[in-house]
Design a protein around this motif. Structure first.
Motif: not given
Length: 118
Positions: A47-54, A84-96
């Motif tokens: 969850a947190s890794a998919a929202q924050d690249e750091n 995933a989108k509803s829970s705040g996942v940012k695809p551009e970060i999740a993909i990393t």
């Protein structure tokens, strides 16, 4: 403790979405007979890794991504799912996340919607 509470809230939100019937069946073929919206629960440790690249990526997150990543189409469908989108996942970060987990056999260059797996 604050991170644990955030993850518990995220899990609660995900559960509420599923119970409310907001999940779609779109993409079910990408994950075989499983619904990507349901498979998204397996990535709760991310969850947190998919929202924050750091944010650091936990071992349990990497294990879940490694398992789902055996089928790149499914991993992609999960990362782009309504849940995933509803829970705040940012695809551009999740993909990393596969790269951040140092998954050597990840499908580099795989096109996931508008995103490319690094």
């Amino acid at each position: 403790m604050e991170g644990s509470m955030k993850n518990m809230c995220l899990l609660g939100l995900l559960l509420a979405l599923v119970i409310a019937g907001l999940g779609e069946v779109n993409g079910a073929r990408e994950c075989g007979s499983a619904d990507p919206n349901m498979e998204a629960f397996k990535l709760a440790p991310c969850a947190s890794a998919a929202q924050d690249e750091n944010a650091s990526v936990s071992g349990s997150c990497c294990a879940a991504v490694r398992k789902l990543g055996q089928n790149p189409k499914c991993l992609c469908a999960v990362m782009l799912s309504r849940t995933a989108k509803s829970s705040g996942v940012k695809p551009e970060i999740a993909i990393t996340i596969p790269k951040r987990c140092n998954i050597a056999d990840r499908p580099v260059g795989y096109q996931c919607g508008a995103y490319t797996l690094p």
